[in-house]
Write a protein that holds these residues in place. Structure first.
Motif, PDB file in Angstrom:
ATOM      1  N   LEU A  65      -1.014   4.484  11.838  1.00 16.17           N
ATOM      2  CA  LEU A  65      -1.224   5.759  11.154  1.00 16.17           C
ATOM      3  C   LEU A  65      -0.030   5.998  10.247  1.00 16.17           C
ATOM      4  CD1 LEU A  65      -3.084   8.334  11.109  1.00 16.17           C
ATOM      5  CD2 LEU A  65      -1.446   9.337  12.706  1.00 16.17           C
ATOM      6  N   ILE A  66      -0.284   6.290   8.963  1.00 11.93           N
ATOM      7  CA  ILE A  66       0.812   6.529   8.023  1.00 11.93           C
ATOM      8  C   ILE A  66       0.662   7.914   7.410  1.00 11.93           C
ATOM      9  CG2 ILE A  66       1.065   4.074   7.528  1.00 11.93           C
ATOM     10  CD1 ILE A  66      -0.321   4.494   4.878  1.00 11.93           C
ATOM     11  N   GLU A  67       1.815   8.514   7.087  1.00 11.40           N
ATOM     12  CA  GLU A  67       1.815   9.851   6.492  1.00 11.40           C
ATOM     13  C   GLU A  67       2.622   9.804   5.207  1.00 11.40           C
ATOM     14  OE1 GLU A  67       2.545  14.399   8.030  1.00 11.40           O
ATOM     15  OE2 GLU A  67       4.036  12.883   8.557  1.00 11.40           O
ATOM     16  N   GLY A 100      11.146  14.561  12.203  1.00 14.74           N
ATOM     17  CA  GLY A 100      10.492  14.281  13.474  1.00 14.74           C
ATOM     18  C   GLY A 100       9.569  13.082  13.356  1.00 14.74           C
ATOM     19  N   PHE A 101       9.327  12.435  14.490  1.00 12.69           N
ATOM     20  CA  PHE A 101       8.413  11.290  14.486  1.00 12.69           C
ATOM     21  C   PHE A 101       6.973  11.777  14.370  1.00 12.69           C
ATOM     22  CE2 PHE A 101      12.205   9.633  16.619  1.00 12.69           C
ATOM     23  CZ  PHE A 101      12.406   8.474  15.879  1.00 12.69           C
ATOM     24  N   LEU A 102       6.155  11.000  13.717  1.00 19.79           N
ATOM     25  CA  LEU A 102       4.775  11.393  13.400  1.00 19.79           C
ATOM     26  C   LEU A 102       3.968  11.654  14.678  1.00 19.79           C
ATOM     27  CD1 LEU A 102       2.534  11.746  11.286  1.00 19.79           C
ATOM     28  CD2 LEU A 102       2.177   9.280  11.354  1.00 19.79           C
ATOM     29  N   PRO A 103       3.447  12.875  14.854  1.00 19.47           N
ATOM     30  CA  PRO A 103       2.644  13.181  16.044  1.00 19.47           C
ATOM     31  C   PRO A 103       1.224  12.657  15.885  1.00 19.47           C
ATOM     32  CG  PRO A 103       2.753  15.106  14.660  1.00 19.47           C
ATOM     33  CD  PRO A 103       3.608  14.053  13.992  1.00 19.47           C
ATOM     34  N   ILE A 104       0.513  12.576  16.995  1.00 23.31           N
ATOM     35  CA  ILE A 104      -0.856  12.066  16.952  1.00 23.31           C
ATOM     36  C   ILE A 104      -1.847  13.075  17.511  1.00 23.31           C
ATOM     37  CG2 ILE A 104      -0.730  10.950  19.218  1.00 23.31           C
ATOM     38  CD1 ILE A 104      -2.529   9.572  16.113  1.00 23.31           C
ATOM     39  N   GLY A 105      -1.369  14.023  18.330  1.00 22.64           N
ATOM     40  CA  GLY A 105      -2.277  14.889  19.073  1.00 22.64           C
ATOM     41  C   GLY A 105      -3.224  15.687  18.197  1.00 22.64           C
ATOM     42  N   ASP A 106      -2.741  16.169  17.035  1.00 28.29           N
ATOM     43  CA  ASP A 106      -3.590  17.040  16.232  1.00 28.29           C
ATOM     44  C   ASP A 106      -4.323  16.308  15.109  1.00 28.29           C
ATOM     45  OD1 ASP A 106      -1.362  16.417  14.798  1.00 28.29           O
ATOM     46  OD2 ASP A 106      -0.971  18.455  14.070  1.00 28.29           O
ATOM     47  N   VAL A 107      -4.121  14.999  14.982  1.00 28.45           N
ATOM     48  CA  VAL A 107      -4.744  14.264  13.883  1.00 28.45           C
ATOM     49  C   VAL A 107      -6.267  14.272  13.997  1.00 28.45           C
ATOM     50  CG1 VAL A 107      -5.026  11.982  12.859  1.00 28.45           C
ATOM     51  CG2 VAL A 107      -2.747  12.819  13.427  1.00 28.45           C
ATOM     52  N   HIS A 108      -6.780  14.010  15.206  1.00 27.69           N
ATOM     53  CA  HIS A 108      -8.235  13.969  15.374  1.00 27.69           C
ATOM     54  C   HIS A 108      -8.857  15.328  15.086  1.00 27.69           C
ATOM     55  CE1 HIS A 108      -7.949   9.929  16.849  1.00 27.69           C
ATOM     56  NE2 HIS A 108      -7.174  10.281  17.861  1.00 27.69           N
ATOM     57  N   ASP A 109      -8.159  16.409  15.471  1.00 29.79           N
ATOM     58  CA  ASP A 109      -8.667  17.748  15.172  1.00 29.79           C
ATOM     59  C   ASP A 109      -8.684  17.996  13.670  1.00 29.79           C
ATOM     60  OD1 ASP A 109      -9.099  18.382  17.811  1.00 29.79           O
ATOM     61  OD2 ASP A 109      -7.137  19.321  18.087  1.00 29.79           O
ATOM     62  N   LEU A 110      -7.657  17.531  12.986  1.00 27.92           N
ATOM     63  CA  LEU A 110      -7.610  17.695  11.531  1.00 27.92           C
ATOM     64  C   LEU A 110      -8.741  16.940  10.851  1.00 27.92           C
ATOM     65  CD1 LEU A 110      -3.754  17.361  10.915  1.00 27.92           C
ATOM     66  CD2 LEU A 110      -5.137  19.442  10.699  1.00 27.92           C
ATOM     67  N   VAL A 111      -9.014  15.721  11.318  1.00 18.59           N
ATOM     68  CA  VAL A 111     -10.111  14.936  10.750  1.00 18.59           C
ATOM     69  C   VAL A 111     -11.438  15.631  10.989  1.00 18.59           C
ATOM     70  CG1 VAL A 111     -11.386  12.774  10.925  1.00 18.59           C
ATOM     71  CG2 VAL A 111      -8.893  12.747  10.903  1.00 18.59           C
ATOM     72  N   ARG A 112     -11.640  16.136  12.210  1.00 19.56           N
ATOM     73  CA  ARG A 112     -12.890  16.836  12.519  1.00 19.56           C
ATOM     74  C   ARG A 112     -13.048  18.078  11.647  1.00 19.56           C
ATOM     75  NH1 ARG A 112     -13.598  21.114  15.323  1.00 19.56           N
ATOM     76  NH2 ARG A 112     -11.518  20.962  16.272  1.00 19.56           N
ATOM     77  N   GLN A 113     -11.969  18.824  11.467  1.00 20.55           N
ATOM     78  CA  GLN A 113     -12.029  20.013  10.627  1.00 20.55           C
ATOM     79  C   GLN A 113     -12.349  19.648   9.186  1.00 20.55           C
ATOM     80  OE1 GLN A 113      -8.315  22.116  11.150  1.00 20.55           O
ATOM     81  NE2 GLN A 113      -8.554  22.202  13.389  1.00 20.55           N
ATOM     82  N   LEU A 172       0.869  -1.177   0.000  1.00 22.60           N
ATOM     83  CA  LEU A 172       0.000   0.000   0.000  1.00 22.60           C
ATOM     84  C   LEU A 172       0.909   1.230   0.000  1.00 22.60           C
ATOM     85  CD1 LEU A 172      -3.001   0.897   0.160  1.00 22.60           C
ATOM     86  CD2 LEU A 172      -2.691   1.065   2.636  1.00 22.60           C
ATOM     87  N   THR A 173       0.728   2.089  -1.019  1.00 19.97           N
ATOM     88  CA  THR A 173       1.595   3.254  -1.175  1.00 19.97           C
ATOM     89  C   THR A 173       0.774   4.533  -1.046  1.00 19.97           C
ATOM     90  OG1 THR A 173       3.023   2.008  -2.682  1.00 19.97           O
ATOM     91  CG2 THR A 173       3.257   4.403  -2.673  1.00 19.97           C
ATOM     92  N   LEU A 174       1.098   5.320  -0.032  1.00 18.46           N
ATOM     93  CA  LEU A 174       0.462   6.616   0.180  1.00 18.46           C
ATOM     94  C   LEU A 174       1.384   7.691  -0.371  1.00 18.46           C
ATOM     95  CD1 LEU A 174      -1.853   8.251   1.580  1.00 18.46           C
ATOM     96  CD2 LEU A 174      -0.376   8.329   3.608  1.00 18.46           C
ATOM     97  N   ASN A 175       0.882   8.494  -1.312  1.00 17.03           N
ATOM     98  CA  ASN A 175       1.694   9.553  -1.904  1.00 17.03           C
ATOM     99  C   ASN A 175       1.690  10.827  -1.069  1.00 17.03           C
ATOM    100  OD1 ASN A 175       2.432   7.957  -4.091  1.00 17.03           O
ATOM    101  ND2 ASN A 175       0.626   8.558  -5.274  1.00 17.03           N
ATOM    102  N   LYS A 176       0.515  11.141  -0.482  1.00 13.10           N
ATOM    103  CA  LYS A 176       0.444  12.311   0.385  1.00 13.10           C
ATOM    104  C   LYS A 176      -0.772  12.187   1.291  1.00 13.10           C
ATOM    105  CE  LYS A 176      -2.360  15.551  -2.316  1.00 13.10           C
ATOM    106  NZ  LYS A 176      -2.436  16.923  -2.849  1.00 13.10           N
ATOM    107  N   GLY A 177      -0.818  13.021   2.322  1.00 10.82           N
ATOM    108  CA  GLY A 177      -1.933  12.998   3.254  1.00 10.82           C
ATOM    109  C   GLY A 177      -1.698  12.028   4.398  1.00 10.82           C
ATOM    110  N   LEU A 178      -2.787  11.731   5.102  1.00 12.38           N
ATOM    111  CA  LEU A 178      -2.754  10.811   6.240  1.00 12.38           C
ATOM    112  C   LEU A 178      -3.738   9.672   6.005  1.00 12.38           C
ATOM    113  CD1 LEU A 178      -2.796  13.341   9.230  1.00 12.38           C
ATOM    114  CD2 LEU A 178      -0.908  11.818   8.665  1.00 12.38           C
ATOM    115  N   ALA A 179      -3.411   8.503   6.530  1.00 11.77           N
ATOM    116  CA  ALA A 179      -4.315   7.360   6.439  1.00 11.77           C
ATOM    117  C   ALA A 179      -4.168   6.513   7.698  1.00 11.77           C
ATOM    118  CB  ALA A 179      -4.017   6.525   5.201  1.00 11.77           C
ATOM    119  N   LYS A 180      -5.303   6.020   8.186  1.00 12.53           N
ATOM    120  CA  LYS A 180      -5.310   5.168   9.368  1.00 12.53           C
ATOM    121  C   LYS A 180      -5.743   3.769   8.975  1.00 12.53           C
ATOM    122  CE  LYS A 180      -8.369   5.828  12.702  1.00 12.53           C
ATOM    123  NZ  LYS A 180      -9.038   6.413  13.884  1.00 12.53           N
TER     124      LYS A 180
END
Length: 508
Positions: free
Chosen positions: A149-151, A240-253, A131-139
């Motif tokens: 979670l991959i970026e 930097g290592f992939l953060p998680i704190g703001d992911v849920h806010d980004l999804v909600r937005q 599975l190849t993700l070119n951009k964005g986030l995927a869970k």
């Protein structure tokens, strides 16, 4: 004799050799005829056993008469013989295979994600492979319980429900106690998770891991296994290592933005003069009875508002967007649509939780009179559209039903998620086109079509069948799922328009 009469004669044992030859020819040349044969054979078998039925269970064999047993067995054997022959020569035979899925994980959510594999979408089940993700986030949620979670740009190999390999990019892994032992491989490293959360960066042949919580056992070729605990890092990385704190806010937005974009588009859609009715399932808090479902087609037609019966309000495609959920045999949305039309397009967003009946209602008219359309999901997961026109003076019986099936579209990997479906019919050409998620899945003209006959609805229902025809063997047809948006047009929409409806209403 017509087809139905020939079938009844066959099932009652009263068919002549000439009629039998005629029936075989009809069955050999027309899969719809074969489907009707199977349904009538099943119906006859049920009727013969009716005297032996008590509160839904068959009585002990000693109570059933020899005559009923013999005739039932003969009918079922006859139907079975037809099915057996269908395996050999008939292209659309009823095959009772258990649905299977090869998935080991599912793509549970995405944020502005683009995959090299164009067919991958949020909600899809994922089989072992790259599975190849070119951009964005995927869970990705693995069936073991682990979440990854991959970026982008990131490439991972899904190996099993308990193992994956990061080929390149950044991943963050959460492993609850039930998934303890989940493995994440990387170049030169294998990470055994003991119930924790960690991040992994892979650049070329270099891998770096950081543990946020719990413990990870790092296996490398050159060194003995190393225990990494909270706050520890193995390897070096410039990123930097992939953060998680703001992911849920980004999804909600993202969800709020998509919902707002759809609302603006929907307001423009209301003004389409081809609309007969447009139900967005907007739930009004000040509706004291909690049952009114308005049509938002302009100009307003109050008489086309629907009344919910039993069906409950639930979340639709976005938080803050309402839908109606249908679960019980009594759940339905009652409508009464006036007028006579020359064409139609039915468009809906649906979430099907299970295809658990032979026929699963989308829109069904009370009874089934001339010119009334029926739209359903068939037991194999295909979309099913039909319309009937009997000759004057004939109220029932005969082979007058024009039935159209798509390929199966609702299966293990598409249940429980929102999909757009549509069908169009033109009374001049007779062409029926069906769509699933914006793509055409069938196109057909019935041999029974005659140009110019009108279309009408009258009293009808979404998600159920309000008034089944008398003696029908399959009267229970309630949908097991939810409907978010339903539009009825008095015209044939183009494929580009259907695609636009899908793209503007797609929650992902």
């Amino acid at each position: 004799m017509n087809l139905e009469s020939l079938i009844h004669a066959k099932l009652e044992g009263e068919i002549t050799p000439e009629q039998h030859e005629q029936l075989e020819a009809l069955l050999r040349d027309d899969w719809q005829a074969r489907r009707l044969y199977l349904e009538l054979a099943d119906q006859h078998a049920r009727l013969l056993q009716q005297a032996a039925v008590n509160t839904g269970r068959l009585k002990q064999p000693s109570v059933i008469s020899r005559t009923v047993r013999w005739r039932t067995s003969a009918l079922l054997a006859s139907a079975a013989a037809i099915v057996l022959l269908a395996f050999i020569v008939w292209p659309r035979a009823a095959v009772d295979n258990e649905a299977i899925s090869n998935g080991v994980a599912m793509l549970s959510d995405t944020l502005d994600a683009e995959f090299a594999e164009n067919a991958v979408r949020s909600g899809d089940t994922i089989a072992p492979g790259i599975l190849t993700l070119n951009k964005g986030l995927a869970k990705i949620e693995f069936f073991s319980g682990a979440t990854v979670l991959i970026e982008g740009a990131t490439q991972i190999e899904v190996i099993s429900a308990w193992e994956a390999r990061c080929v390149s990019g950044r991943v963050r892994v959460h492993v609850p106690p039930a998934a303890k032992g989940f493995l994440m491989d990387a170049p030169g490293m294998k990470l055994e998770d003991l119930g924790t959360e960690f991040a992994l960066n892979v650049t070329g042949k270099d891998s770096a891991v950081h543990v946020f919580e719990g413990e990870v056992i790092a296996h490398t070729k050159e060194k003995p296994p190393a225990s990494l605990k909270e706050g520890m890092t193995l390897g070096q990385t410039d990123a930097g290592f992939l953060p998680i704190g703001d992911v849920h806010d980004l999804v909600r937005q993202r969800q709020e933005r998509r919902h707002a974009e759809w609302q603006k588009w929907s307001q423009e859609r209301c003004e389409d003069p081809r609309l007969v009715a447009y139900y967005t399932f907007k739930h009004w808090p000040d509706d004291r009875w909690d049952r009114l479902v308005k049509s938002y087609a302009i100009p307003p037609q109050k008489q086309r508002a629907g009344g919910a019966v039993g069906a409950k309000w639930t979340q639709g495609r976005w938080p803050g967007k309402d839908a109606l959920e249908f679960k019980r045999p009594g759940d339905r949305l009652r409508l009464n649509l006036d007028g006579s039309y020359t064409a139609l397009t039915l468009s809906a967003w649906v979430k099907v939780d299970s295809v658990d009946k032979k026929y699963n209602s989308l829109l069904l008219t009370d009874g089934y009179d001339n010119g009334e359309p029926h739209w359903q999901i068939y037991e194999d997961g295909s979309l099913m559209f039909s319309i009937i026109y009997r000759p004057d003076g004939i109220t029932r019986g005969g082979d007058w039903n024009q039935i159209y099936f798509s390929k199966p579209v609702f299966g293990p990997d598409s249940l429980g998620r929102w999909h757009h479906i549509a069908v169009s019919y033109d009374n001049q050409s007779g062409q029926v086109i069906q769509y699933f998620d914006g793509a055409e899945v069938s196109r057909e003209v019935s041999k029974l079509h005659q140009a110019g006959r009108p279309i009408s609805y009258g009293p009808c229902e979404l998600g159920n069948w309000g008034l089944p025809t008398q003696g029908h063997p399959f009267p229970i047809r309630n949908l097991n799922g939810a409907i978010d948006e339903f539009a009825i047009y008095a015209a044939v929409l183009s494929g580009a328009e259907i695609q636009s409806i899908f793209e503007n209403g797609n929650p992902k």
